[in-house]
Design a protein around this motif. Structure first.
Motif, PDB file in Angstrom:
ATOM      1  N   SER B  89     -33.659 -29.860  11.260  1.00 11.88           N
ATOM      2  CA  SER B  89     -34.714 -30.390  12.123  1.00 11.88           C
ATOM      3  C   SER B  89     -34.315 -30.201  13.584  1.00 11.88           C
ATOM      4  N   SER B  90     -35.170 -29.559  14.331  1.00 12.39           N
ATOM      5  CA  SER B  90     -34.833 -29.228  15.715  1.00 12.39           C
ATOM      6  C   SER B  90     -36.052 -28.620  16.394  1.00 12.39           C
ATOM      7  N   PHE B  91     -35.879 -28.282  17.659  1.00  8.11           N
ATOM      8  CA  PHE B  91     -36.901 -27.587  18.437  1.00  8.11           C
ATOM      9  C   PHE B  91     -36.456 -26.131  18.535  1.00  8.11           C
ATOM     10  N   TYR B  92     -37.255 -25.237  17.982  1.00  2.96           N
ATOM     11  CA  TYR B  92     -36.914 -23.811  17.996  1.00  2.96           C
ATOM     12  C   TYR B  92     -37.817 -23.111  19.008  1.00  2.96           C
ATOM     13  N   ILE B  93     -37.210 -22.333  19.871  1.00  2.00           N
ATOM     14  CA  ILE B  93     -37.974 -21.669  20.928  1.00  2.00           C
ATOM     15  C   ILE B  93     -37.632 -20.184  20.951  1.00  2.00           C
ATOM     16  N   CYS B  94     -38.671 -19.368  20.998  1.00  2.00           N
ATOM     17  CA  CYS B  94     -38.438 -17.934  21.118  1.00  2.00           C
ATOM     18  C   CYS B  94     -38.686 -17.508  22.560  1.00  2.00           C
ATOM     19  N   SER B  95     -38.145 -16.366  22.897  1.00  2.00           N
ATOM     20  CA  SER B  95     -38.350 -15.849  24.253  1.00  2.00           C
ATOM     21  C   SER B  95     -38.331 -14.336  24.228  1.00  2.00           C
ATOM     22  N   ALA B  96     -38.947 -13.765  25.233  1.00  2.00           N
ATOM     23  CA  ALA B  96     -38.986 -12.318  25.361  1.00  2.00           C
ATOM     24  C   ALA B  96     -38.992 -11.962  26.831  1.00  2.00           C
ATOM     25  N   ARG B  97     -38.564 -10.741  27.109  1.00  2.00           N
ATOM     26  CA  ARG B  97     -38.463 -10.299  28.491  1.00  2.00           C
ATOM     27  C   ARG B  97     -39.282  -9.039  28.705  1.00  2.00           C
ATOM     28  N   PRO B  98     -40.212  -9.073  29.647  1.00  2.00           N
ATOM     29  CA  PRO B  98     -40.955  -7.833  29.956  1.00  2.00           C
ATOM     30  C   PRO B  98     -40.005  -6.777  30.486  1.00  2.00           C
ATOM     31  N   PRO B  99     -40.381  -5.526  30.431  1.00  2.00           N
ATOM     32  CA  PRO B  99     -39.529  -4.444  30.947  1.00  2.00           C
ATOM     33  C   PRO B  99     -39.216  -4.636  32.426  1.00  2.00           C
ATOM     34  N   GLY B 100     -38.031  -4.218  32.829  1.00  2.00           N
ATOM     35  CA  GLY B 100     -37.633  -4.355  34.231  1.00  2.00           C
ATOM     36  C   GLY B 100     -36.405  -5.214  34.339  1.00  2.00           C
ATOM     37  N   ASP B 101     -35.442  -4.778  35.146  1.00  2.00           N
ATOM     38  CA  ASP B 101     -34.168  -5.476  35.240  1.00  2.00           C
ATOM     39  C   ASP B 101     -34.308  -6.893  35.763  1.00  2.00           C
ATOM     40  N   SER B 102     -35.243  -7.122  36.664  1.00  2.00           N
ATOM     41  CA  SER B 102     -35.329  -8.448  37.278  1.00  2.00           C
ATOM     42  C   SER B 102     -36.268  -9.376  36.539  1.00  2.00           C
ATOM     43  N   SER B 103     -36.817  -8.923  35.440  1.00  2.00           N
ATOM     44  CA  SER B 103     -37.775  -9.763  34.726  1.00  2.00           C
ATOM     45  C   SER B 103     -37.078 -10.951  34.078  1.00  2.00           C
ATOM     46  N   PRO B 104     -37.614 -12.151  34.261  1.00  2.00           N
ATOM     47  CA  PRO B 104     -37.023 -13.311  33.601  1.00  2.00           C
ATOM     48  C   PRO B 104     -37.485 -13.390  32.151  1.00  2.00           C
ATOM     49  N   LEU B 105     -36.770 -14.173  31.379  1.00  2.00           N
ATOM     50  CA  LEU B 105     -37.217 -14.484  30.030  1.00  2.00           C
ATOM     51  C   LEU B 105     -38.427 -15.398  30.104  1.00  2.00           C
ATOM     52  N   HIS B 106     -39.397 -15.137  29.272  1.00  2.00           N
ATOM     53  CA  HIS B 106     -40.544 -16.027  29.144  1.00  2.00           C
ATOM     54  C   HIS B 106     -40.493 -16.642  27.756  1.00  2.00           C
ATOM     55  N   PHE B 107     -40.783 -17.910  27.710  1.00  2.00           N
ATOM     56  CA  PHE B 107     -40.617 -18.655  26.478  1.00  2.00           C
ATOM     57  C   PHE B 107     -41.949 -18.962  25.808  1.00  2.00           C
ATOM     58  N   GLY B 108     -41.901 -18.976  24.479  1.00  2.00           N
ATOM     59  CA  GLY B 108     -43.009 -19.535  23.741  1.00  2.00           C
ATOM     60  C   GLY B 108     -43.008 -21.049  23.907  1.00  2.00           C
ATOM     61  N   ASN B 109     -44.022 -21.689  23.375  1.00  2.00           N
ATOM     62  CA  ASN B 109     -44.142 -23.143  23.544  1.00  2.00           C
ATOM     63  C   ASN B 109     -43.247 -23.947  22.617  1.00  2.00           C
ATOM     64  N   GLY B 110     -42.553 -23.227  21.736  1.00  2.00           N
ATOM     65  CA  GLY B 110     -41.617 -23.922  20.872  1.00  2.00           C
ATOM     66  C   GLY B 110     -42.249 -24.434  19.586  1.00  2.00           C
ATOM     67  N   THR B 111     -41.402 -24.614  18.594  1.00  2.00           N
ATOM     68  CA  THR B 111     -41.824 -25.163  17.297  1.00  2.00           C
ATOM     69  C   THR B 111     -40.918 -26.331  16.971  1.00  2.00           C
ATOM     70  N   ARG B 112     -41.530 -27.473  16.788  1.00  2.00           N
ATOM     71  CA  ARG B 112     -40.738 -28.641  16.401  1.00  2.00           C
ATOM     72  C   ARG B 112     -40.738 -28.730  14.875  1.00  2.00           C
ATOM     73  N   LEU B 113     -39.581 -28.525  14.297  1.00  2.00           N
ATOM     74  CA  LEU B 113     -39.430 -28.553  12.842  1.00  2.00           C
ATOM     75  C   LEU B 113     -38.819 -29.877  12.415  1.00  2.00           C
ATOM     76  N   THR B 114     -39.486 -30.534  11.472  1.00  2.00           N
ATOM     77  CA  THR B 114     -38.968 -31.763  10.876  1.00  2.00           C
ATOM     78  C   THR B 114     -38.846 -31.543   9.378  1.00  2.00           C
ATOM     79  N   VAL B 115     -37.655 -31.696   8.871  1.00  2.00           N
ATOM     80  CA  VAL B 115     -37.403 -31.521   7.441  1.00  2.00           C
ATOM     81  C   VAL B 115     -37.160 -32.896   6.840  1.00  2.00           C
ATOM     82  N   THR B 116     -37.960 -33.241   5.856  1.00  2.00           N
ATOM     83  CA  THR B 116     -37.844 -34.591   5.263  1.00  2.00           C
ATOM     84  C   THR B 116     -37.087 -34.563   3.933  1.00  2.00           C
TER      85      THR B 116
END
Lengths: 109, 116
Positions: B89-116
């Motif tokens: 159970s945790s917050f999982y976040i993906c990210s990707a970087r557009p082409p270009g050396d100075s491009s920052p990582l952009h993040f998805g909104n995240g997935t909150r996973l709860t395992v019961t």
């Protein structure tokens, strides 16, 4: 690997200025980033430094000294909405980004 | 520009089941995507680097058989948590970087996973 240090918490008054320091030790430096993260949300990009000096973007500025392994994020004219966690992140030569533990900034009226 | 979409935003599952999380770059192509994990009040920890058309690169301590990553196209990476347990159970976040050396990582909104 990366070793990134920043203060855990900071508190400031609305309208004031706050400076968040970040020191790092890295095995390959390819840029330093600052992100803002509100609770329960994903980080959003604030600023990027790859050369020494100051980068200014509106109320936010970021400074980098590569020789000292040091950066700071300056937040001016603080607003209540600026209450968030601020993450210092260092990118290595493989373009992997490693994050500090984050600084929680609380803005008080 | 540089939008990263992550789905689902939250998921609750039972122990032993598997959960798939999707990460899409909507307006750029990403040969590399990154998967992070975040525990409450802690920073983001890089789990793995997802490479289009090849195997993912996992960080030390991350079980590749438990966290399956597939980067089938230049705009889609998936993370499957297999045989989930409550400690996953945790917050999982993906990210990707557009082409270009100075491009920052952009993040998805995240997935909150709860395992019961």
């Amino acid at each position: 690997g990366q070793n990134i240090d920043q203060p855990t918490e900071m508190t400031a008054t609305e309208g004031a200025i706050v400076q968040i320091n970040c020191t790092y030790q890295t095995s390959g430096f390819n840029g330093l980033f600052w992100y803002q993260q509100h609770a329960g949300e994903a980080p959003t990009f604030l600023s990027y430094n790859v050369l020494d000096g100051l980068e200014e973007k509106g109320r936010f500025s970021s400074f980098l000294s590569r020789s000292k392994g040091y950066s700071y994020l300056l937040l001016k004219e603080l607003q209540m909405k600026d209450s968030a966690s601020y993450l210092c992140a260092v990118r290595d030569s493989d373009y992997k980004l490693s994050f500090g533990a984050g600084t929680t900034v609380t803005v008080r009226a | 520009g540089a939008v990263v979409s992550q789905h689902p935003s939250w998921v609750i599952c039972k122990s032993g089941t598997s959960v798939k999380i999707e990460c899409r770059s909507l307006d750029f192509q990403a040969t590399t995507m990154f998967w992070y994990r975040q525990f409450p009040k802690q920073s983001l920890m890089l789990m793995a680097t997802s490479n289009e058309g090849s195997k993912a690169t996992y960080e030390q301590g991350v079980e590749k058989d438990k966290f399956l990553i597939n980067h089938a196209s230049l705009t889609l990476s998936t993370l499957t948590v297999t045989s989930a347990h409550p400690e996953d159970s945790s917050f999982y976040i993906c990210s990707a970087r557009p082409p270009g050396d100075s491009s920052p990582l952009h993040f998805g909104n995240g997935t909150r996973l709860t395992v019961t």
